[in-house]
Design an enzyme around this catalytic site. Structure first.
Site, PDB file in Angstrom:
ATOM      1  CE1 TYR A 176      -3.941   2.609   0.956  1.00  0.00           C
ATOM      2  CE2 TYR A 176      -1.678   3.428   2.407  1.00  0.00           C
ATOM      3  CZ  TYR A 176      -3.443   4.005   1.610  1.00  0.00           C
ATOM      4  OH  TYR A 176      -4.211   4.825   1.846  1.00  0.00           O
ATOM      5  CD  GLU A 224      -6.024   4.782  -0.858  1.00  0.00           C
ATOM      6  OE1 GLU A 224      -6.081   4.540   0.305  1.00  0.00           O
ATOM      7  OE2 GLU A 224      -7.266   5.222  -1.647  1.00  0.00           O
TER       8      GLU A 224
END
Length: 456
Positions: A175, A264
């Site tokens: 991530y 993101e």
């Protein structure tokens, strides 16, 4: 100027107002909403603010296929991905890949697409595709239908495009996100070795798995620091670490050059051959940068936004829906915060945040009333104006115009203070309309709450 109750509300808001000085209205509202959630009962007799409409934050978001194109333009690798806007085009695009193992994704600005469902009953906004014919079939079930996810609310959002991408099985998923950290006063790179899942769950269950790195505003992250971070996260030595480090650096380059508020990547995938690919991307951009980010803001899809908020912006109004029953028309974000606070202190609940700004016209004020009246929940309207740049007589003209032309039937409470105040009050008095005028904020707010409850 303000009596005890009004000052009590403002004491709670004062630090917020001072800290938010100069920030956009939508940012100030978000801070105010955060405080109301954390301190819902900070004053005796106060009721918590009712649920907020899902469409609250107003930073520009773009579709996934557009995010992929932006990433690629900065040399950041992704799986090959192409959009389609009809079922037939989806079939044609699928054929162009030269392979059958693809994935099709509904292009809707909301999270949780894979677990969502369409208003037609079709389940899942993300599907595995094994043939061009199947791509056509899935696209026909997505396009033109509303996808309902945990983020869209029951109304869902229309799907006008799908994206087809090649399926590439990752060896490991990570991530990565870049955003502004107000506490640190700098951009930060948030990373984790636990990608492909909800980062909030990771933060709750294994907070030690999240690494937050402060970034230099001008230079981002150095190559050595980026390599060290890639190693710490567990990327394989050699090409994988080098590619991950380069991705971190280029992500910040986009963030700074495009005035992003958030990037993101989830998941950020490491393949067995050392490639590092952005498998899914979400971008947010600062609305205040639209004047210098023309190429980015041309990507805006208003079909994914609240239609009333889009219409309000065309008139220079900052309008955000809430779920209360008192329509609010105010000038200035700070005064709007105080107005909502005082209504809450009296047991009322605002139906919206509406800032007419300093340059509103009578027509814009009328449009503001039209927006307020579109909600069936609105039982009274509270106009609270402190005229500085905004003249009270212009507001009064708009109020009278709206009341007559819209045949207003619900109670209207008006408080006008400041520039051209006397002229404005005279106009309202001579109009002969049923308007409740007040000088004090506390008394006016109490009347608006009473009117909403009793329909005076």
């Amino acid at each position: 100027m303000f009596n005890k109750v009004a000052r009590s509300a403002l004491r709670q808001s004062r630090d917020i107002q001072e800290g938010c000085s100069g920030l956009p209205d939508q940012v100030i509202l978000e801070v105010w909403m955060d405080v109301r959630r954390v301190f819902p009962h900070s004053h005796e007799g106060q009721v918590p603010l009712k649920g907020v409409s899902a469409q609250q934050k107003r930073n520009l978001s773009i579709h996934e296929y557009q995010s992929v194109q932006l990433l690629n333009s900065y040399g950041i690798p992704t799986p090959k991905a192409l959009p389609a806007f009809s079922a037939e085009e989806a079939e044609s695009v699928a054929k162009s890949f030269g392979k059958d193992e693809l994935v099709i994704k509904a292009q809707v600005l909301a999270g949780g697409r894979g677990k969502g469902h369409f208003d037609s009953g079709f389940q899942g906004g993300v599907q595995m595709v094994d043939s061009p014919a199947q791509a056509k079939d899935f696209a026909s079930k997505m396009l033109g239908h509303k996808l309902i996810t945990k983020q869209t609310g029951a109304a869902g959002r229309i799907c006008n495009a799908v994206m087809l991408a090649e399926r590439l099985p990752p060896q490991k998923e990570y991530y990565a996100a870049i955003l502004n950290d107000r506490a640190r006063g700098s951009p930060v790179l948030v990373t984790s070795s636990q990608g492909g899942m909800n980062i909030e769950d990771v933060a709750h269950d294994t907070p030690e798995a999240i690494i937050t790195t402060s970034l230099d505003f001008d230079n981002g992250i150095s190559q050595q620091d980026a390599l060290d971070l890639a190693s710490k996260l567990g990327f394989a030595k050699g090409d994988a670490q080098k590619n991950a480090a380069e991705t971190f650096q280029n992500l910040y380059k986009i963030f700074r050059e495009k005035d992003a508020t958030q990037i993101e990547i989830n998941p950020l995938a490491e393949l067995s051959n050392g490639q590092v690919l952005c498998m899914d991307a979400k971008f947010g951009f600062d609305d205040n940068a639209d004047f210098r980010q023309k190429d980015v803001f041309q990507l805006r899809d208003t079909t994914q936004e609240d239609a009333q908020e889009v219409e309000a912006a065309e008139y220079g109004l900052n309008f955000i829906k809430l779920d209360g029953d008192i329509g609010c028309l105010v000038n200035g974000a700070g005064l709007a915060m105080a107005t909502m606070d005082v209504l809450n202190l009296h047991g009322g609940s605002p139906a919206n945040f509406l800032d007419v700004g300093g340059g509103a016209t009578a027509d814009a004020v009328k449009k503001a009333f039209e927006l307020l009246l579109t909600s069936k929940n609105v039982k009274s309207i509270f106009v609270n104006i402190f005229g500085g740049i905004m003249r009270c007589d212009v507001i009064a003209e708009g109020i009278i115009k709206a009341t007559k032309e819209l045949e207003l039937s619900i109670p209207l409470v008006v408080r006008l203070q400041g520039t051209k105040e006397a002229e404005a009050k005279k106009m309202i008095k001579e109009s002969g309309l049923k308007i409740y005028p007040f000088d004090g904020l506390d008394e006016a707010a109490a009347k608006a709450v009473e009117a909403a409850k009793s329909g005076l």
